[in-house]
Design a protein around this motif. Sequence first.
Motif, PDB file in Angstrom:
ATOM      1  N   ALA A  51       0.819  -1.209   0.000  1.00 32.63           N
ATOM      2  CA  ALA A  51       0.000   0.000   0.000  1.00 32.63           C
ATOM      3  C   ALA A  51       0.855   1.262   0.000  1.00 32.63           C
ATOM      4  N   TYR A  52       2.089   1.127   0.483  1.00 32.60           N
ATOM      5  CA  TYR A  52       2.954   2.302   0.616  1.00 32.60           C
ATOM      6  C   TYR A  52       3.734   2.634  -0.660  1.00 32.60           C
ATOM      7  N   TRP A  53       3.585   1.860  -1.740  1.00 34.92           N
ATOM      8  CA  TRP A  53       4.496   1.956  -2.877  1.00 34.92           C
ATOM      9  C   TRP A  53       4.514   3.347  -3.535  1.00 34.92           C
ATOM     10  N   ASP A  54       3.343   3.893  -3.823  1.00 35.60           N
ATOM     11  CA  ASP A  54       3.297   5.194  -4.492  1.00 35.60           C
ATOM     12  C   ASP A  54       3.909   6.294  -3.627  1.00 35.60           C
ATOM     13  N   GLU A  55       3.589   6.266  -2.346  1.00 33.21           N
ATOM     14  CA  GLU A  55       4.157   7.257  -1.425  1.00 33.21           C
ATOM     15  C   GLU A  55       5.675   7.105  -1.359  1.00 33.21           C
ATOM     16  N   ALA A  56       6.144   5.856  -1.359  1.00 34.01           N
ATOM     17  CA  ALA A  56       7.580   5.604  -1.324  1.00 34.01           C
ATOM     18  C   ALA A  56       8.276   6.161  -2.564  1.00 34.01           C
ATOM     19  N   CYS A  57       7.662   5.963  -3.717  1.00 35.65           N
ATOM     20  CA  CYS A  57       8.253   6.459  -4.966  1.00 35.65           C
ATOM     21  C   CYS A  57       8.359   7.986  -4.954  1.00 35.65           C
ATOM     22  N   LYS A  58       7.325   8.640  -4.455  1.00 35.65           N
ATOM     23  CA  LYS A  58       7.361  10.105  -4.366  1.00 35.65           C
ATOM     24  C   LYS A  58       8.469  10.553  -3.427  1.00 35.65           C
ATOM     25  N   HIS A  59       8.576   9.883  -2.298  1.00 36.03           N
ATOM     26  CA  HIS A  59       9.600  10.217  -1.305  1.00 36.03           C
ATOM     27  C   HIS A  59      11.006  10.037  -1.878  1.00 36.03           C
ATOM     28  N   LEU A  60      11.232   8.897  -2.528  1.00 39.12           N
ATOM     29  CA  LEU A  60      12.561   8.605  -3.075  1.00 39.12           C
ATOM     30  C   LEU A  60      12.926   9.556  -4.207  1.00 39.12           C
ATOM     31  N   GLN A  91      11.300   4.674 -15.296  1.00 36.05           N
ATOM     32  CA  GLN A  91      11.648   3.716 -16.341  1.00 36.05           C
ATOM     33  C   GLN A  91      10.836   2.420 -16.238  1.00 36.05           C
ATOM     34  N   PHE A  92      10.263   2.150 -15.076  1.00 39.80           N
ATOM     35  CA  PHE A  92       9.583   0.875 -14.873  1.00 39.80           C
ATOM     36  C   PHE A  92       8.077   1.015 -14.705  1.00 39.80           C
ATOM     37  N   GLY A  93       7.555   2.197 -15.045  1.00 43.14           N
ATOM     38  CA  GLY A  93       6.117   2.380 -15.126  1.00 43.14           C
ATOM     39  C   GLY A  93       5.367   1.943 -13.886  1.00 43.14           C
ATOM     40  N   GLU A  94       4.383   1.061 -14.109  1.00 41.40           N
ATOM     41  CA  GLU A  94       3.513   0.620 -13.017  1.00 41.40           C
ATOM     42  C   GLU A  94       4.011  -0.647 -12.330  1.00 41.40           C
ATOM     43  N   ALA A  95       5.225  -1.078 -12.640  1.00 36.46           N
ATOM     44  CA  ALA A  95       5.760  -2.294 -12.017  1.00 36.46           C
ATOM     45  C   ALA A  95       5.857  -2.114 -10.504  1.00 36.46           C
ATOM     46  N   ARG A  96       5.538  -3.162  -9.777  1.00 36.26           N
ATOM     47  CA  ARG A  96       5.528  -3.130  -8.321  1.00 36.26           C
ATOM     48  C   ARG A  96       6.119  -4.422  -7.753  1.00 36.26           C
ATOM     49  N   LEU A  97       6.602  -4.306  -6.536  1.00 32.04           N
ATOM     50  CA  LEU A  97       6.903  -5.497  -5.751  1.00 32.04           C
ATOM     51  C   LEU A  97       5.605  -6.285  -5.572  1.00 32.04           C
ATOM     52  N   GLN A  98       5.696  -7.613  -5.680  1.00 30.47           N
ATOM     53  CA  GLN A  98       4.499  -8.436  -5.517  1.00 30.47           C
ATOM     54  C   GLN A  98       4.737  -9.561  -4.528  1.00 30.47           C
ATOM     55  N   CYS A  99       3.725  -9.826  -3.729  1.00 34.39           N
ATOM     56  CA  CYS A  99       3.749 -10.951  -2.802  1.00 34.39           C
ATOM     57  C   CYS A  99       2.523 -11.803  -3.080  1.00 34.39           C
ATOM     58  N   ARG A 100       2.708 -13.108  -3.114  1.00 30.12           N
ATOM     59  CA  ARG A 100       1.569 -14.008  -3.343  1.00 30.12           C
ATOM     60  C   ARG A 100       1.141 -14.715  -2.066  1.00 30.12           C
ATOM     61  N   GLY A 101       1.686 -14.277  -0.952  1.00 35.04           N
ATOM     62  CA  GLY A 101       1.105 -14.635   0.328  1.00 35.04           C
ATOM     63  C   GLY A 101       1.466 -15.968   0.944  1.00 35.04           C
ATOM     64  N   TYR A 152      14.180  -1.201  -7.034  1.00 32.22           N
ATOM     65  CA  TYR A 152      14.441  -0.486  -8.290  1.00 32.22           C
ATOM     66  C   TYR A 152      15.883  -0.684  -8.769  1.00 32.22           C
ATOM     67  N   LEU A 153      16.818  -0.785  -7.851  1.00 32.67           N
ATOM     68  CA  LEU A 153      18.200  -1.051  -8.270  1.00 32.67           C
ATOM     69  C   LEU A 153      18.322  -2.455  -8.855  1.00 32.67           C
ATOM     70  N   TRP A 154      17.622  -3.424  -8.277  1.00 32.66           N
ATOM     71  CA  TRP A 154      17.596  -4.768  -8.874  1.00 32.66           C
ATOM     72  C   TRP A 154      17.053  -4.718 -10.299  1.00 32.66           C
ATOM     73  N   ARG A 155      15.971  -3.999 -10.496  1.00 30.22           N
ATOM     74  CA  ARG A 155      15.381  -3.885 -11.832  1.00 30.22           C
ATOM     75  C   ARG A 155      16.324  -3.199 -12.817  1.00 30.22           C
ATOM     76  N   SER A 156      17.143  -2.277 -12.318  1.00 29.74           N
ATOM     77  CA  SER A 156      18.089  -1.590 -13.211  1.00 29.74           C
ATOM     78  C   SER A 156      19.141  -2.541 -13.755  1.00 29.74           C
ATOM     79  N   LEU A 157      19.362  -3.657 -13.057  1.00 25.85           N
ATOM     80  CA  LEU A 157      20.367  -4.641 -13.485  1.00 25.85           C
ATOM     81  C   LEU A 157      19.771  -5.740 -14.348  1.00 25.85           C
ATOM     82  N   ASP A 158      18.508  -6.070 -14.127  1.00 24.57           N
ATOM     83  CA  ASP A 158      17.877  -7.209 -14.797  1.00 24.57           C
ATOM     84  C   ASP A 158      16.418  -6.871 -15.061  1.00 24.57           C
TER      85      ASP A 158
END
Length: 216
Positions: free
Chosen positions: A11-20, A33-43, A204-210
């Motif tokens: 739930a915090y992702w958008d706020e985190a992106c603004k902060h960073l 560069q990664f648009g709407e991509a998000r961390l995902q958990c399948r529980g 995001y740094l992981w995504r920048s590599l792969d």
Amino acid sequence: MVRPAAAVTPAYWDEACKHLAKRDRVMRKLIPQFGEARLQCRGDAFTTLARSIVGQQISVRAAQAVWERFAALAGGRSNKLQPAAVLALEVPAMREAGLSARKVEYLRDLATHFSDGTVHVRQWQQMDDEAIIEELVAVRGIGRWTAEMFLIFHLMRPNVLPLDDVGLLRGISLNYFSGEPVSRAEAREVGDAWSPYRSVATWYLWRSLDPVPVEY
């Protein structure tokens, strides 16, 4: 047909992106560069920890390939494996899926802990990060790195900085130090500026590599 588990995003992702983006010049360029991509958990706690063990010290792409073979072998969906199914597997078959002898031992021990009820899954949401790490590293084969991956990918804790992660260190090196090697102290200093959203910056740094989304 069994439906795959629905992905949950923080739930915090958008706020985190603004902060960073406001605090860090690299993040300001990287995040869009990664648009709407998000961390995902399948529980599923067991599957998340098992994927982290499989991913130890190998690339995201290699880990995904090994995981898919292992999940198929265990007869489950790749996002939902049963501990009992892992315990039923023959060791040679697990090795043929691409797992090292040590990772086979670790996966079997993890499955045993879950089958025996010796990990406190229902209490984790109420525990702080360090308390969870302390409990998890008591399981054979789970070190601090694997515990931190669990905090990020399963519990979706926002402020984890996994300084033992080679991808994080490489991402900091390439994006902040023009490719020069970085020490843990230097990485920590960079990461401190990301607080309280160090997990998000790490992702995001992981995504920048792969370009393959990191998912456990």
